[in-house]
Design a protein around this motif. Structure first.
Motif, PDB file in Angstrom:
ATOM      1  N   SER A 119       3.952   2.467   2.461  1.00 35.80           N
ATOM      2  CA  SER A 119       4.510   1.301   3.150  1.00 35.80           C
ATOM      3  C   SER A 119       6.031   1.308   3.149  1.00 35.80           C
ATOM      4  N   PRO A 128       0.815  -1.215   0.000  1.00 38.35           N
ATOM      5  CA  PRO A 128       0.000   0.000   0.000  1.00 38.35           C
ATOM      6  C   PRO A 128       0.850   1.267   0.000  1.00 38.35           C
ATOM      7  N   SER A 154       9.247   2.986  -1.959  1.00 39.74           N
ATOM      8  CA  SER A 154      10.185   3.911  -2.603  1.00 39.74           C
ATOM      9  C   SER A 154      11.401   4.138  -1.722  1.00 39.74           C
ATOM     10  N   THR A 155      11.162   4.285  -0.435  1.00 39.58           N
ATOM     11  CA  THR A 155      12.264   4.536   0.490  1.00 39.58           C
ATOM     12  C   THR A 155      13.274   3.389   0.426  1.00 39.58           C
ATOM     13  N   GLU A 184       7.695   2.603  -9.805  1.00 40.63           N
ATOM     14  CA  GLU A 184       6.408   2.873 -10.453  1.00 40.63           C
ATOM     15  C   GLU A 184       6.593   3.541 -11.803  1.00 40.63           C
TER      16      GLU A 184
HETATM   17  N1  LIG Z   1      11.442  13.050   3.006  1.00 38.64           N
HETATM   18  C1  LIG Z   1      10.505  12.544   3.847  1.00 38.64           C
HETATM   19  N2  LIG Z   1      10.254  13.134   5.017  1.00 38.64           N
HETATM   20  C2  LIG Z   1       9.342  12.641   5.845  1.00 38.64           C
HETATM   21  N3  LIG Z   1       8.618  11.550   5.612  1.00 38.64           N
HETATM   22  C3  LIG Z   1       8.824  10.899   4.448  1.00 38.64           C
HETATM   23  C4  LIG Z   1       9.771  11.366   3.508  1.00 38.64           C
HETATM   24  N4  LIG Z   1       9.767  10.529   2.453  1.00 38.64           N
HETATM   25  C5  LIG Z   1       8.848   9.589   2.728  1.00 38.64           C
HETATM   26  N5  LIG Z   1       8.273   9.814   3.919  1.00 38.64           N
HETATM   27  C6  LIG Z   1       7.262   8.970   4.548  1.00 38.64           C
HETATM   28  O1  LIG Z   1       7.730   7.672   4.564  1.00 38.64           O
HETATM   29  C7  LIG Z   1       6.671   6.750   4.351  1.00 38.64           C
HETATM   30  C8  LIG Z   1       7.032   5.803   3.240  1.00 38.64           C
HETATM   31  O2  LIG Z   1       7.126   6.528   2.037  1.00 38.64           O
HETATM   32  P1  LIG Z   1       7.435   5.853   0.650  1.00 38.64           P
HETATM   33  O3  LIG Z   1       7.482   6.918  -0.345  1.00 38.64           O
HETATM   34  O4  LIG Z   1       8.615   4.955   0.774  1.00 38.64           O
HETATM   35  O5  LIG Z   1       6.129   4.953   0.439  1.00 38.64           O
HETATM   36  P2  LIG Z   1       5.699   4.130  -0.831  1.00 38.64           P
HETATM   37  O6  LIG Z   1       5.470   2.735  -0.360  1.00 38.64           O
HETATM   38  O7  LIG Z   1       6.656   4.318  -1.939  1.00 38.64           O
HETATM   39  O8  LIG Z   1       4.306   4.783  -1.180  1.00 38.64           O
HETATM   40  P3  LIG Z   1       3.638   5.074  -2.616  1.00 38.64           P
HETATM   41  O9  LIG Z   1       3.028   3.791  -3.065  1.00 38.64           O
HETATM   42  O10 LIG Z   1       2.596   6.106  -2.306  1.00 38.64           O
HETATM   43  O11 LIG Z   1       4.704   5.579  -3.515  1.00 38.64           O
HETATM   44  C9  LIG Z   1       5.438   7.576   4.088  1.00 38.64           C
HETATM   45  O12 LIG Z   1       4.693   7.630   5.278  1.00 38.64           O
HETATM   46  C10 LIG Z   1       5.989   8.926   3.749  1.00 38.64           C
HETATM   47  O13 LIG Z   1       5.088   9.931   4.141  1.00 38.64           O
END
Ligand SMILES: Nc1ncnc2c1ncn2[C@@H]1O[C@H](COP(=O)(O)OP(=O)(O)OP(=O)(O)O)[C@@H](O)[C@H]1O
Ligand SMILES: [Mg+2]
Lengths: 218, 258
Positions: free
Chosen positions: B44, B41, B47-48, B174
């Protein structure tokens, strides 16, 4: 005593030479203000405190004081500390640095507003931050500020008349010379104005061209 | 270490933004030539995690290894910069929003980094551009600017740009999410082609069909942890965890499947 433009042709070579000096100092100061503007912008955004603080002072000096005073300071003032610059060089440096500070403000804003993804994409390929700035971010920032920098260049052209006070024989000074000989201020100031206007038109045309050429790269 | 095992390895990855724990002790590995999908979701941490692999987002703790070399090793600032720039050349990355360089032609987008970083000649660069653009079916647009391309074409050029560095692994975040539906397929085709060429790939995606048809393994993340991983048939058809099931129910139903 009415207007009599018949005296003008005798002095056209003097005026023309003055126009050439105006073009020369505008080009030199313009280049300095452009590259200096980029340099100052990078220092202001990425420099450490040791270079940023002197830069702040410098910025304050060039933005907060009259250009005329800056020219006097560089031409007459620096002699006292052993820096004796020819009038043309002093004028080009004064004008160039003065406008570099203004260009730097524009470029800083533009650098900050380049999409963060651009820096990321460049770093991902393995570029250092400096390389990414040079190849990716700064070219886009500069592209984005061509119109306002162009306006600064035209302001620079007009302010180049000020270097007449330190004895650079540019358009304004050479028309004054002709006036001193003929007592015909209106005629010669009008001719000088026409030359300024012409240079202005050419600069605007170059600017349009640049804007058109970079239209695709957005 | 030419060992084919654990080509990419993430060990105990942790990442926090302030008090928000985004990655909570994640360990996973990718073999050479393996294609791994990361699903989960929004928020989650997909991306990080992906961006931690090339240190675009630095981890708060843990290690990332590529082909026997630690990517995020502890070094002085200058040495680290040199090290990470060299490592990043080996990790290709493709972004959701393409991030092509708009002020450069398609050709220059592809050749800028190899020219600058590998010192190849203009002739070699031209050959490289032709090779890579031909590969993704974009050769006829070599003189275009990104502004003259469709989203799908942009993404194919972005893939060519990454491939031109001859990376050991390709990361996709993505890659098709920002595309109009009718342009998704052309990008998927290119990724499938890379899969057939046994490029090692880590693919963050919301497209379950694509993940199922292309990937060797699917990793389901939620709340900063790996909830479940396995072969696509197993994870999609027969998920073990309730959280996976709930996610798939929502996601597959959107696509009219289930
Ligand atoms: N630079 C940042 N500062 C603070 N919080 C962050 C930062 N980057 C990401 N987050 C938080 O870290 C969490 C994970 O983000 P991430 O982008 O890795 O999710 P994701 O799984 O890739 O989501 P999506 O499917 O929407 O791309 C989220 O709650 C996001 O708000
Ligand atoms: Mg994401």
């Amino acid at each position: 005593m009415g207007l009599d433009f018949s005296v003008v042709p005798d002095y056209l070579d003097v005026i023309f030479l003055g126009a050439l000096w105006t073009i020369a100092i505008t080009v030199c100061a313009g280049l300095l203000s452009f590259f200096g503007g980029i340099f100052f912008a990078v220092i202001a955004l990425y420099g450490n405190a040791a270079v940023r603080l002197p830069f702040r002072f410098f910025e304050w000096l060039f933005m907060g004081t009259p250009l005329l005073l800056q020219l006097f300071l560089i031409y007459f003032g620096l002699v006292q500390i052993g820096i004796d610059l020819p009038a043309f060089v002093a004028g080009a440096i004064g004008l160039g640095l003065h406008f570099a500070v203004y260009n730097s403000e524009l470029i800083q804003t533009a650098i900050v507003s380049v999409d963060k993804g651009q820096m990321e994409a460049a770093r991902t390929l393995g570029l250092s931050r400096g390389q990414a700035l040079r190849k990716v971010v700064i070219p886009q920032a500069v592209r984005d500020v061509i119109p306002p920098i162009g306006n600064n260049m035209i302001a620079l052209l007009k302010d180049s008349a000020l270097v007449s006070v330190i004895g650079v024989g540019e358009l304004t000074l050479s028309s004054q010379l002709a006036i001193g000989r003929t007592y015909r201020p209106f005629e010669f100031y009008a001719v000088a104005a026409a030359f300024y206007y012409l240079i202005n038109v050419v600069m605007e045309a170059v600017l349009r061209r640049l804007e058109r050429k970079t239209a695709l790269s957005r | 270490m030419a060992n084919s095992e654990k080509f990419v390895e993430i060990r105990h990855a942790r990442k926090s933004y302030g008090s928000l724990e985004v990655l909570k002790d994640i360990s996973l590995s990718v073999d050479r030539g393996e294609i791994v999908a990361i699903i989960g979701p929004s928020g989650s941490g997909k991306s990080t995690l992906l961006r931690a692999i090339n240190d675009l987002d630095s981890l708060s703790g843990g290690e990332v290894w590529l082909d026997g070399v630690q990517i995020n090793k502890t070094l002085g600032h200058r040495e680290y910069e040199k090290h990470i720039n060299a490592m990043r050349q080996q990790v290709g990355m493709v972004f959701q929003h393409f991030n092509l360089f708009p002020h450069m032609s398609v050709r220059d987008n592809v050749t800028m980094a190899p020219k600058l970083l590998k010192g190849i000649s203009d002739k070699e660069a031209e050959a490289l551009a032709i090779e890579q653009l031909n590969h993704v079916g974009m050769l006829e647009r070599i003189d275009y600017y990104p502004s003259q391309l469709s989203g799908g074409q942009k993404q194919r050029v972005a893939i060519a740009r990454a491939l031109a560095m001859k990376p050991k692994v390709m990361l996709f975040d993505e890659a098709t999410s920002a595309l109009d539906p009718e342009l998704v397929e052309e990008v998927n085709q290119v990724m499938k082609m890379l899969a057939e060429e046994h490029m090692t790939m880590v693919i963050v995606t919301h497209e379950m069909d694509f993940a199922a048809s292309v990937c060797d393994r699917v990793i389901f993340m939620d709340g900063g942890v790996v909830v479940e991983e396995g072969a696509p048939e197993q994870v999609f058809r027969n998920p073990k965890e309730e959280r996976t099931r709930a996610f798939l129910r929502k996601h597959l139903s959107v696509h009219g499947k289930g």
